[in-house]
Design an enzyme around this catalytic site. Structure first.
Site, PDB file in Angstrom:
ATOM      1  N   HIS A 269      39.383  46.392  38.879  1.00 15.24           N
ATOM      2  CA  HIS A 269      39.574  44.969  39.504  1.00 15.24           C
ATOM      3  C   HIS A 269      38.734  44.127  38.690  1.00 15.24           C
ATOM      4  O   HIS A 269      37.355  44.553  38.675  1.00 15.24           O
ATOM      5  CB  HIS A 269      39.897  44.960  40.861  1.00 15.24           C
ATOM      6  CG  HIS A 269      40.408  43.574  41.392  1.00 15.24           C
ATOM      7  ND1 HIS A 269      39.807  42.568  41.331  1.00 15.24           N
ATOM      8  CD2 HIS A 269      42.012  43.575  41.530  1.00 15.24           C
ATOM      9  CE1 HIS A 269      40.747  41.718  41.782  1.00 15.24           C
ATOM     10  NE2 HIS A 269      42.026  42.294  41.891  1.00 15.24           N
TER      11      HIS A 269
ATOM     12  N   ASP B 184      48.031  47.582  43.682  1.00 17.89           N
ATOM     13  CA  ASP B 184      48.973  48.250  43.011  1.00 17.89           C
ATOM     14  C   ASP B 184      49.398  49.766  43.334  1.00 17.89           C
ATOM     15  O   ASP B 184      50.374  50.332  43.072  1.00 17.89           O
ATOM     16  CB  ASP B 184      49.146  47.759  41.792  1.00 17.89           C
ATOM     17  CG  ASP B 184      49.218  46.342  41.398  1.00 17.89           C
ATOM     18  OD1 ASP B 184      49.835  45.584  42.417  1.00 17.89           O
ATOM     19  OD2 ASP B 184      48.906  45.764  40.546  1.00 17.89           O
TER      20      ASP B 184
HETATM   21  N1  CMC Z   1      41.341  53.468  34.166  1.00 15.58           N
HETATM   22  C1  CMC Z   1      40.000  53.588  33.530  1.00 15.58           C
HETATM   23  N2  CMC Z   1      39.013  52.980  33.076  1.00 15.58           N
HETATM   24  C2  CMC Z   1      38.992  51.835  33.522  1.00 15.58           C
HETATM   25  C3  CMC Z   1      39.975  51.262  34.221  1.00 15.58           C
HETATM   26  C4  CMC Z   1      41.047  52.027  34.798  1.00 15.58           C
HETATM   27  N3  CMC Z   1      42.158  51.470  35.477  1.00 15.58           N
HETATM   28  N4  CMC Z   1      39.709  50.022  34.457  1.00 15.58           N
HETATM   29  C5  CMC Z   1      38.602  49.764  33.976  1.00 15.58           C
HETATM   30  N5  CMC Z   1      37.828  50.741  33.229  1.00 15.58           N
HETATM   31  C6  CMC Z   1      36.946  50.845  32.547  1.00 15.58           C
HETATM   32  C7  CMC Z   1      37.135  50.522  31.143  1.00 15.58           C
HETATM   33  O1  CMC Z   1      37.617  51.270  30.199  1.00 15.58           O
HETATM   34  C8  CMC Z   1      35.710  49.900  30.775  1.00 15.58           C
HETATM   35  O2  CMC Z   1      34.793  51.029  30.519  1.00 15.58           O
HETATM   36  P1  CMC Z   1      33.671  50.804  29.306  1.00 15.58           P
HETATM   37  O3  CMC Z   1      32.983  49.972  29.615  1.00 15.58           O
HETATM   38  O4  CMC Z   1      33.203  52.329  29.199  1.00 15.58           O
HETATM   39  O5  CMC Z   1      34.679  50.466  28.021  1.00 15.58           O
HETATM   40  C9  CMC Z   1      35.168  49.461  31.873  1.00 15.58           C
HETATM   41  O6  CMC Z   1      35.848  49.933  32.990  1.00 15.58           O
HETATM   42  C10 CMC Z   1      35.374  47.908  32.336  1.00 15.58           C
HETATM   43  O7  CMC Z   1      36.938  47.637  31.893  1.00 15.58           O
HETATM   44  P2  CMC Z   1      37.457  45.983  31.803  1.00 15.58           P
HETATM   45  O8  CMC Z   1      38.537  46.245  31.229  1.00 15.58           O
HETATM   46  O9  CMC Z   1      36.341  45.318  30.772  1.00 15.58           O
HETATM   47  O10 CMC Z   1      37.329  45.540  33.211  1.00 15.58           O
HETATM   48  P3  CMC Z   1      37.962  44.188  33.611  1.00 15.58           P
HETATM   49  O11 CMC Z   1      37.356  43.531  34.699  1.00 15.58           O
HETATM   50  O12 CMC Z   1      38.421  43.132  32.184  1.00 15.58           O
HETATM   51  O13 CMC Z   1      39.469  44.894  34.015  1.00 15.58           O
HETATM   52  C11 CMC Z   1      41.364  45.422  34.714  1.00 15.58           C
HETATM   53  C12 CMC Z   1      40.174  44.686  35.106  1.00 15.58           C
HETATM   54  C13 CMC Z   1      42.208  45.449  36.330  1.00 15.58           C
HETATM   55  C14 CMC Z   1      42.081  44.840  33.952  1.00 15.58           C
HETATM   56  C15 CMC Z   1      40.978  47.037  34.662  1.00 15.58           C
HETATM   57  O14 CMC Z   1      40.721  47.271  35.790  1.00 15.58           O
HETATM   58  C16 CMC Z   1      42.488  47.769  34.356  1.00 15.58           C
HETATM   59  O15 CMC Z   1      42.943  47.632  33.285  1.00 15.58           O
HETATM   60  N6  CMC Z   1      43.025  48.297  35.359  1.00 15.58           N
HETATM   61  C17 CMC Z   1      44.439  49.056  35.488  1.00 15.58           C
HETATM   62  C18 CMC Z   1      45.639  48.015  35.573  1.00 15.58           C
HETATM   63  C19 CMC Z   1      45.674  47.555  37.017  1.00 15.58           C
HETATM   64  O16 CMC Z   1      45.523  48.433  37.945  1.00 15.58           O
HETATM   65  N7  CMC Z   1      45.826  46.197  37.111  1.00 15.58           N
HETATM   66  C20 CMC Z   1      45.914  45.855  38.649  1.00 15.58           C
HETATM   67  C21 CMC Z   1      45.024  44.928  38.901  1.00 15.58           C
HETATM   68  S1  CMC Z   1      44.987  44.510  40.653  1.00 15.58           S
HETATM   69  C22 CMC Z   1      46.298  43.563  41.010  1.00 15.58           C
HETATM   70  C23 CMC Z   1      46.584  42.369  40.127  1.00 15.58           C
HETATM   71  O17 CMC Z   1      45.744  41.464  40.743  1.00 15.58           O
HETATM   72  O18 CMC Z   1      47.132  42.289  39.353  1.00 15.58           O
END
Ligand code: CMC
Length: 403
Positions: A289, A337
């Site tokens: 998140h 989710d």
């Molecule tokens: N599975 C595996 N690795 C992950 C995940 C995940 N779900 N989420 C983040 N990471 C890793 C990512 O690969 C990265 O690793 P590295 O630094 O080694 O490259 C690190 O964590 C940071 O990721 P980011 O994408 O820069 O982090 P963010 O803050 O931009 O991402 C997020 C937030 C929600 C987009 C991401 O955690 C994600 O893609 N999660 C899966 C989708 C999901 O469940 N979304 C629902 C969010 S909650 C409901 C809502 O409000 O919509």
């Protein structure tokens, strides 16, 4: 707040000669505060995520749809007269989706139902355009119409496209119970309706998330509320935002199929399944998140209902084991989710409707953000840092394409 919990993000000041100082913020606007809001606030620790001062867990456990929607919209929990009036108006408008909308929904192709919601919101905007105004009472009126009618549009359009039939709203019925009945086309039990209602409350708002921020950007141009909501739906549709609940359930079903093939219980196999996905560098939907770094407090409320529904104990074990392996390998908490995916599966809801249900709750927050924005508006328009080529001169095609 511990400094270790959040990333050390860098904001730089950049001097542009003759123009002044510009602020360069992190990509994705991480840890950037573009404005204030009194609607909701998200706490990275998951301890104090608030709707208008109340914790999200308190409301998810105790408030019904009308109470929580009134609170988010008007700022306080309603007293009896306010409650009755608000409920009456939501129920009235739920039963009065214009016939022209139903006629239009009958023509829609079988696609992802999030398209139906965006289309329906724009259709309502066109039909209600003669009554549109930025007067505060009028804004509340349009908010109630959207809260009441957008879910009906999702349910009707989906069932028409996928099953060739749909059920209409039932006059005098409870909003959440009626929506679940329209989605599944069967009468839910009181427990099922309450579990569903609680998920709508949990989804109602969440600070400056991507879709609420999108709504505020559109609102800041003084476009109408219906257009802003259509844009919010478009933002929510993506798998990194609302679309994650559908992807999470697809993942569980895939893991389940493989577990059955191997003759292992899902609650055990899920660990190996997630490890393999991580080894392939895949994202695990329903984890991670942008704001929550330790825990999403909404998951405990959803777990309370999951436990009481079909195969609840088995699903809770699956969730706990998935969470353990994700925390040990990536230090990532689960998010709501992951839990609503299971909850909606237990309620017998088709997977393509999971993200539309998120929108059925979030429309309360979106419309409240719209109102908060337009009542104290300034156009949201950042400045870019151009890094493309400079100094090129137009040449006609026969010259510029000569080899
Ligand atoms: N599975 C595996 N690795 C992950 C995940 C995940 N779900 N989420 C983040 N990471 C890793 C990512 O690969 C990265 O690793 P590295 O630094 O080694 O490259 C690190 O964590 C940071 O990721 P980011 O994408 O820069 O982090 P963010 O803050 O931009 O991402 C997020 C937030 C929600 C987009 C991401 O955690 C994600 O893609 N999660 C899966 C989708 C999901 O469940 N979304 C629902 C969010 S909650 C409901 C809502 O409000 O919509």
């Amino acid at each position: 707040m511990s400094g270790e919990l959040l990333k050390r993000v860098e904001c730089k000041l950049e001097e542009i000669p003759g123009l002044g100082t510009f602020i360069v913020v992190p990509k994705g606007l991480e840890q950037v505060i573009p404005d204030t809001t009194a609607i909701s606030g998200v706490d990275p620790r998951g301890e104090q995520t608030l709707y208008r001062g109340y914790t999200i867990e308190d409301l998810g456990m105790n408030a019904n749809f009308y109470e929580a929607a009134y609170l988010i919209s008007r700022g306080v929990l309603p007293c009896e007269d306010e409650y009755k009036e608000f409920k009456k108006r939501v129920d009235y408008w739920r039963g009065r989706v214009p016939e022209k909308v139903y006629d239009a929904l009958k023509m829609l192709p079988k696609t992802h139902p999030m398209y139906y919601g965006a289309y329906g919101a724009l259709l309502l905007g066109q039909l209600y355009a003669p009554e549109w105004s930025l007067d505060k009472d009028s804004l509340y009126e349009h908010q109630i119409r959207l809260i009441a009618q957008l879910p009906v549009i999702f349910a009707a359009a989906y069932n028409l496209a996928y099953y060739g039939t749909f059920v209409r709203p039932e006059s005098g019925a409870d909003h959440a119970w009626d929506l679940l009945r329209m989605i599944t086309m069967r009468e839910p039990s009181a427990l099922e309706a309450r579990a569903f209602e609680s998920s709508l409350v949990l989804y109602m708002d969440h600070g400056f998330n991507a879709s609420a921020f999108t709504v505020r950007v559109v609102a800041s141009t003084l476009s109408d509320m219906y257009s802003a909501i259509a844009a919010g739906i478009a933002a929510l549709k993506g798998p990194l935002h609302g679309g994650a609940n559908e992807e999470a359930m697809k993942m569980f079903l895939d893991a389940w199929r493989k577990a059955v093939e191997k003759g292992v219980p899902l609650e055990e196999y899920i660990v190996e399944y997630i490890k393999e996905k991580l080894a392939r560098k895949e994202r695990i939907m329903g984890f991670g998140h942008r704001v929550y770094k330790i825990k999403d407090p909404r998951t405990d409320v959803a777990a309370y209902y999951i436990k009481q529904l079909k195969d609840g104990d088995m699903w809770l074990k699956v969730l706990k084991n998935a969470e353990k392996v994700m925390w040990e390998s990536k230090r990532l908490p689960s998010n709501i989710d992951l839990y609503t995916a299971i909850l909606y599966y237990q309620l017998g809801i088709d997977i393509p409707m999971y993200t539309p249900i998120f929108a059925m709750g979030r429309v309360v927050g979106w419309t409240s953000h719209y109102i908060e924005q337009v009542l104290d508006n300034r156009l949201i328009r950042p400045t870019e840092k151009y890094v493309g080529p400079v100094g090129l001169k137009y040449q006609p095609m026969e010259v510029r394409c000569r080899r």
